[in-house]
Design an enzyme around this catalytic site. Structure first.
Site, mmCIF file in Angstrom:
data_model
loop_
_atom_site.group_PDB
_atom_site.id
_atom_site.type_symbol
_atom_site.label_atom_id
_atom_site.label_comp_id
_atom_site.label_asym_id
_atom_site.label_seq_id
_atom_site.Cartn_x
_atom_site.Cartn_y
_atom_site.Cartn_z
ATOM 1 N N CYS A 338 -43.830 33.616 -22.787
ATOM 2 C CA CYS A 338 -43.116 34.750 -23.372
ATOM 3 C C CYS A 338 -42.305 34.430 -24.633
ATOM 4 O O CYS A 338 -42.363 35.203 -25.604
ATOM 5 C CB CYS A 338 -42.255 35.443 -22.330
ATOM 6 S SG CYS A 338 -41.551 34.409 -21.052
ATOM 7 N N ARG A 367 -45.681 23.430 -14.968
ATOM 8 C CA ARG A 367 -44.522 23.596 -14.090
ATOM 9 C C ARG A 367 -44.518 22.482 -13.046
ATOM 10 O O ARG A 367 -45.566 22.142 -12.505
ATOM 11 C CB ARG A 367 -44.553 24.966 -13.403
ATOM 12 C CG ARG A 367 -44.509 26.115 -14.395
ATOM 13 C CD ARG A 367 -44.560 27.460 -13.708
ATOM 14 N NE ARG A 367 -44.708 28.531 -14.673
ATOM 15 C CZ ARG A 367 -44.901 29.805 -14.359
ATOM 16 N NH1 ARG A 367 -44.961 30.163 -13.078
ATOM 17 N NH2 ARG A 367 -45.035 30.722 -15.296
ATOM 18 N N GLN A 385 -52.261 30.971 -17.437
ATOM 19 C CA GLN A 385 -51.902 32.328 -17.034
ATOM 20 C C GLN A 385 -52.705 33.343 -17.841
ATOM 21 O O GLN A 385 -52.900 33.177 -19.038
ATOM 22 C CB GLN A 385 -50.419 32.585 -17.285
ATOM 23 C CG GLN A 385 -49.490 32.017 -16.241
ATOM 24 C CD GLN A 385 -48.086 32.542 -16.430
ATOM 25 O OE1 GLN A 385 -47.538 32.494 -17.524
ATOM 26 N NE2 GLN A 385 -47.483 33.031 -15.363
ATOM 27 N N ASP A 387 -51.880 35.996 -19.326
ATOM 28 C CA ASP A 387 -50.584 36.549 -19.690
ATOM 29 C C ASP A 387 -50.719 37.697 -20.681
ATOM 30 O O ASP A 387 -51.650 37.729 -21.487
ATOM 31 C CB ASP A 387 -49.739 35.439 -20.332
ATOM 32 C CG ASP A 387 -48.312 35.447 -19.841
ATOM 33 O OD1 ASP A 387 -47.899 36.465 -19.256
ATOM 34 O OD2 ASP A 387 -47.612 34.444 -20.035
ATOM 35 N N HIS A 389 -47.839 40.507 -22.953
ATOM 36 C CA HIS A 389 -46.515 41.081 -23.152
ATOM 37 C C HIS A 389 -46.652 42.352 -23.971
ATOM 38 O O HIS A 389 -47.351 42.375 -24.984
ATOM 39 C CB HIS A 389 -45.586 40.085 -23.846
ATOM 40 C CG HIS A 389 -45.321 38.873 -23.004
ATOM 41 N ND1 HIS A 389 -46.063 37.717 -23.125
ATOM 42 C CD2 HIS A 389 -44.441 38.659 -21.990
ATOM 43 C CE1 HIS A 389 -45.635 36.826 -22.236
ATOM 44 N NE2 HIS A 389 -44.656 37.380 -21.534
ATOM 45 N N LYS A 469 -39.729 43.527 -10.624
ATOM 46 C CA LYS A 469 -41.168 43.391 -10.827
ATOM 47 C C LYS A 469 -41.947 44.080 -9.723
ATOM 48 O O LYS A 469 -41.431 44.341 -8.632
ATOM 49 C CB LYS A 469 -41.565 41.918 -10.893
ATOM 50 C CG LYS A 469 -41.255 41.127 -9.634
ATOM 51 C CD LYS A 469 -41.752 39.687 -9.711
ATOM 52 C CE LYS A 469 -41.397 38.913 -8.442
ATOM 53 N NZ LYS A 469 -42.088 37.619 -8.359
ATOM 54 N N HIS A 515 -43.578 41.991 -19.109
ATOM 55 C CA HIS A 515 -44.394 40.805 -18.833
ATOM 56 C C HIS A 515 -45.408 41.200 -17.768
ATOM 57 O O HIS A 515 -45.045 41.873 -16.796
ATOM 58 C CB HIS A 515 -43.553 39.659 -18.261
ATOM 59 C CG HIS A 515 -42.334 39.311 -19.047
ATOM 60 N ND1 HIS A 515 -42.193 38.112 -19.696
ATOM 61 C CD2 HIS A 515 -41.172 39.993 -19.272
ATOM 62 C CE1 HIS A 515 -41.003 38.061 -20.278
ATOM 63 N NE2 HIS A 515 -40.367 39.193 -20.032
#
Length: 641
Positions: A338, A367, A385, A387, A389, A469, A515
Site C-alpha cells: 500500500c 513477512r 498478494q 493486491d 487499492h 474489513k 485495500h
C-alpha cells in the site's frame, strides 16, 4: 429462604429457592431430549456449567451438546480428560501446559523428557475410557491468585505458574477432574460420562508460548463428538484431506518445492507450477482490466522511514524483517504494497474528476513467520498478494465496495468456489484514526453487504489497525473453510501521507483508500486450489491439458507432427514417445492428472486422427487434431470444472 425467578428463553418460568443449580432449574423447566442434550446454559451473555448456583432472577438458554458451543465445551472437557489420563499413566514425569478446544477438536501440550508418539495413543485412550466409565465429575472453584500460585508451586507445574504470574487479576477459577487440577475459565460437562466418542489423532512439536527460545513441548491433538456417526464422518473427511494434501500433490505433480538450502517458507516454482501460476495471473489481469483497473509494479524494499510514516513499524514491526543499511540509510523488505501505491498517487496532482482510481498489483511481500507455523504454500515467508487499492471520493465509497464484492464473487465462482462465509471485522483494541472515521468506514461496509443481501457475521475486534474489513472464507470440495478475500476501508493512510485532490469546489480534499485482495495470496490460493480439485484442475487451469502417446515406434513421427500442430495452436501438450507399454504410459498420465490422453496407433496415423481418452478412462470418438483444438478451446471458454 428467598426465592428467585428462573426463566427459559422463549419458554417456561418458575420460582426457585435462591442457590438452586442450573441443572435443578433445567430439570423443572425443560423436558425430554432438549434437557438430556443440554450441556450448559447461556445467561446474560455468559456460558455457565450445569453445577452453577443461581442467586438472582435470571433467564437461561440451554446449550445443546450438538451445537457449536456445546461441542466446544465437550472438546475442552475431553482435553482435560486426556490430561488426567496422561498424568495417571506417567505421573510427575509429565508437566502440563495448556489444552484448549480448537476447530474440530482439541489439543494439550505436555513437557516430557521422552516426547509422546502415536504409539502411546492406545494406552492413553484406554485410560480415558476407564475414566469415562468412572463418571469422574468436573468441579469448579474460585480461589485467589496467590492461593493458586501456592497450589501449583506445590505441584511443581511451572507452566501454570508462569501463566498465573502474568495475570493481572485477583481471583482465578480452577477445575478439578479426579487428581488433575487445571487453571481454566470453563465451562465443562458435568462429568466424564458425557464424553462418549473421542479419538486421539496426531502429535506435533510446539514451543512453549510459540517462542523458539523456550522449551519444545509435545502437542497431542484429538477430537470428540456427540455421537459415533459424526466421528466416523469426520475421520473420513480427514482421510480425504490427507489424499488432497497440497504438499504431497505439489511434489507428485511437479508444481513447487521448498529447499532448506534456500530457506523455509520460500517457494521455488517448478515449470508446471510456474505455468499454473501464469494462467492464474493472466486471468486475474484480464478480469481487472475489464473492471477498470490499471496495473502497477513496485519495488521489494523501501527506506525504513516509509514504514514509520505508514505506521507499520509501530503496529506490524514484529512481522517485518530486520533493516539493512544501504548508503548509510536503513531499508526494509516490504510487508505490504500500500505505501508504494500511495507513492504512485503522490507523483501527480489529482482532481475529483479522476475518481475512482483503481490500481492493482501482483506484489510480492515478505513477512516473518515462526518456523513451526510454516506450512507448504499455506503459510510462507515470501508471497505474492493479488493486491489492489482504490482511491475514491466519499460519495463513491459504497458503490466501490459493492463493485469489489461483485468482482470478488465472480472470480471465486470461476475457480469453483460458490460457498463461503462472510465476516464484518470491527475495530481492534489497538488502532489509529478517529472514532468518527471508523464508524463511517464500518457503516459503508455494512451497508454494501446489506444491499448485496449477503449473510454475514460480525467479527468483533478483528479489523486491521487502520480500518474495518470484510473477510470472505471460501469452502472447498470437502467443506473446509479457507481465509481468502479481504476488503478494507482506510481513512488513516491518506491522512498520514497527506494525500489530497482538488474538489469541485476548488478546495483540497482527502481521498478514501480501499485495500482489497481477492485471492489473499497466490501461494495460499494455489494451495487451496490443489486441495479443492485434488490436483485434477479444470482444463482451463491444467498446466498440461493433453499428453500424446504412441503405441509403437512406427507412429513416433506422426505424433511429433500432431504435437507441434497442437502446441502451435496454444494447447498445453506434452509427449510420451518412450518405448514403453501403452498402459504404463496411460497410468503415468493419470497419476499426473492430465485431462486428455491422445493415443496414436497405426489406424490413427493412416486416417490423420487421434483417439482421445479422458482422465476418467472414457474414450471419445476419434477426431482430427483440428477438432481436438476446437474441443479444448470450447471447454476452456466455458471454464468447465
Amino acid at each position: 429462604m428467598a426465592e428467585i425467578q428462573v426463566s427459559v428463553q422463549d419458554g417456561e418460568s418458575k420460582a426457585f429457592p435462591q442457590g438452586v443449580t442450573v441443572a435443578e432449574a433445567l430439570k423443572e423447566l425443560v423436558s425430554g431430549k432438549q434437557r438430556k442434550q443440554s450441556v450448559a446454559v447461556r445467561s446474560n451473555g455468559q456460558l455457565l456449567d450445569l453445577s452453577t448456583t443461581l442467586d438472582g432472577d435470571t433467564v437461561i438458554e440451554p446449550v445443546s451438546i450438538r451445537s457449536e458451543e456445546g461441542l466446544e465445551i465437550l472438546r475442552h472437557s475431553t482435553a482435560h480428560l486426556m490430561a488426567l489420563a496422561v498424568k495417571e499413566l506417567y505421573g510427575d514425569a509429565v508437566k502440563v501446559a495448556i489444552g484448549p478446544a480448537i476447530e474440530d477438536g482439541y489439543y494439550y501440550d505436555f513437557d516430557r523428557e521422552k516426547a509422546f508418539s502415536t504409539e502411546d495413543f492406545e494406552a492413553i485412550e484406554a485410560k480415558m475410557t476407564e475414566l469415562v466409565n468412572a463418571r469422574i465429575p468436573f468441579e469448579r472453584r474460585e480461589v485467589s491468585r496467590e492461593e493458586a500460585i501456592k497450589f501449583f508451586e506445590e505441584l511443581g507445574e511451572e507452566y501454570k505458574l508462569e501463566l498465573l504470574r502474568d495475570m493481572d487479576v485477583d481471583t482465578v477459577s480452577l477445575y478439578t477432574h479426579g487428581k488433575f487440577v487445571d487453571l481454566c475459565r470453563g465451562p465443562h460437562v458435568p462429568d466424564a460420562s458425557w464424553i462418549k466418542v473421542f479419538k486421539l489423532l496426531r502429535v506435533a512439536g510446539s514451543y512453549w508460548r510459540g517462542d523458539e527460545t523456550r522449551p519444545m513441548l509435545t502437542r497431542i491433538y484429538g477430537t470428540a463428538f456427540a455421537d459415533k456417526k459424526e466421528l466416523k464422518a469426520y475421520l473420513q473427511r480427514l482421510e480425504e484431506a490427507r489424499k488432497r494434501d497440497h504438499r504431497k500433490l505439489g511434489k507428485q505433480l511437479g508444481l513447487f518445492t521448498i529447499q532448506d538450502q534456500i530457506g523455509p517458507g520460500l517457494i521455488l516454482w517448478q515449470p508446471r507450477g510456474a505455468l499454473l501460476r501464469r494462467l492464474l495471473e493472466d486471468y486475474w489481469k484480464d478480469e481487472h482490466y475489464k473492471n477498470g483497473y490499471q496495473l502497477l509494479y513496485t519495488p521489494h524494499i523501501a527506506r525504513q522511514d516509509l514504514w514509520k510514516t505508514s505506521g507499520h513499524l509501530d503496529f506490524y514491526g514484529e512481522n517485518m524483517y530486520s533493516a539493512m543499511e544501504i548508503d548509510e540509510v536503513e531499508y526494509q523488505l516490504k510487508p505490504m504494497n500500500c505505501p508504494f501505491h500511495i507513492g504512485v498517487y503522490k507523483a501527480d496532482k489529482h482532481s475529483y474528476r479522476e475518481f475512482p482510481i483503481r490500481w492493482c498489483e501482483l506484489g510480492t511481500v515478505y513477512r516473518y513467520e515462526r518456523t513451526g507455523a510454516l506450512h507448504g504454500l499455506m503459510r510462507v515467508r515470501g508471497f505474492t498478494q493479488d493486491d489492489a487499492h482504490i482511491f475514491c471520493r466519499p460519495d463513491q465509497l459504497e458503490e466501490e465496495i459493492f463493485n469489489i464484492i461483485d468482482l470478488n464473487l465472480h472470480i471465486l465462482k470461476t475457480f469453483g468456489f460458490d460457498q463461503y462465509d462472510v465476516y464484518l471485522s470491527t475495530r481492534p483494541e489497538k488502532y489509529v484514526g478517529s472514532d468518527e472515521h471508523w464508524e463511517l468506514a464500518t457503516a459503508a461496509l455494512k451497508q454494501a453487504l446489506d444491499k448485496k443481501e449477503l449473510n454475514y457475521e460480525i467479527d468483533p475486534g478483528e479489523g486491521v489497525f487502520y480500518g474495518p474489513k470484510i473477510d470472505i472464507k471460501i469452502k472447498d470440495q470437502i467443506g473446509r473453510s479457507w481465509q481468502c478475500s479481504t476488503i478494507q476501508v482506510d481513512f488513516n493512510l491518506p491522512e498520514r501521507f497527506q494525500m489530497g485532490y482538488t474538489g469541485d469546489d476548488g478546495a483540497e480534499h482527502q481521498p478514501i483508500m480501499i485495500h482489497r485482495a481477492l485471492m489473499g495470496s497466490l501461494e495460499r490460493f494455489i494451495g487451496v486450489l490443489i486441495e479443492h480439485y485434488a490436483g485434477a484442475f479444470p482444463l482451463w487451469l491444467a498446466p498440461e491439458q493433453a499428453r500424446i502417446m504412441n503405441i509403437t515406434d512406427d507412429q513416433a513421427e506422426y505424433c511429433e507432427q500432431v504435437y507441434a500442430k497442437l502446441r502451435a495452436q496454444g494447447v498445453r501438450i506434452e509427449k510420451d514417445l518412450r518405448n514403453e507399454k501403452l498402459n504404463y504410459k496411460i497410468r503415468e498420465a493419470q497419476m499426473m492428472k492430465v485431462p486428455y490422453m491422445l493415443i496414436i496407433g497405426e489406424r490413427e496415423k493412416e486416417e490423420g486422427t487421434v483417439t482421445v481418452r479422458q482422465k476418467d478412462g472414457k474414450n471419445l470418438p476419434a477426431m482430427t487434431p483440428e477438432a481436438f483444438v476446437d474441443l479444448v478451446i470450447d471447454e476452456c471458454r466455458r471454464r468447465d470444472a
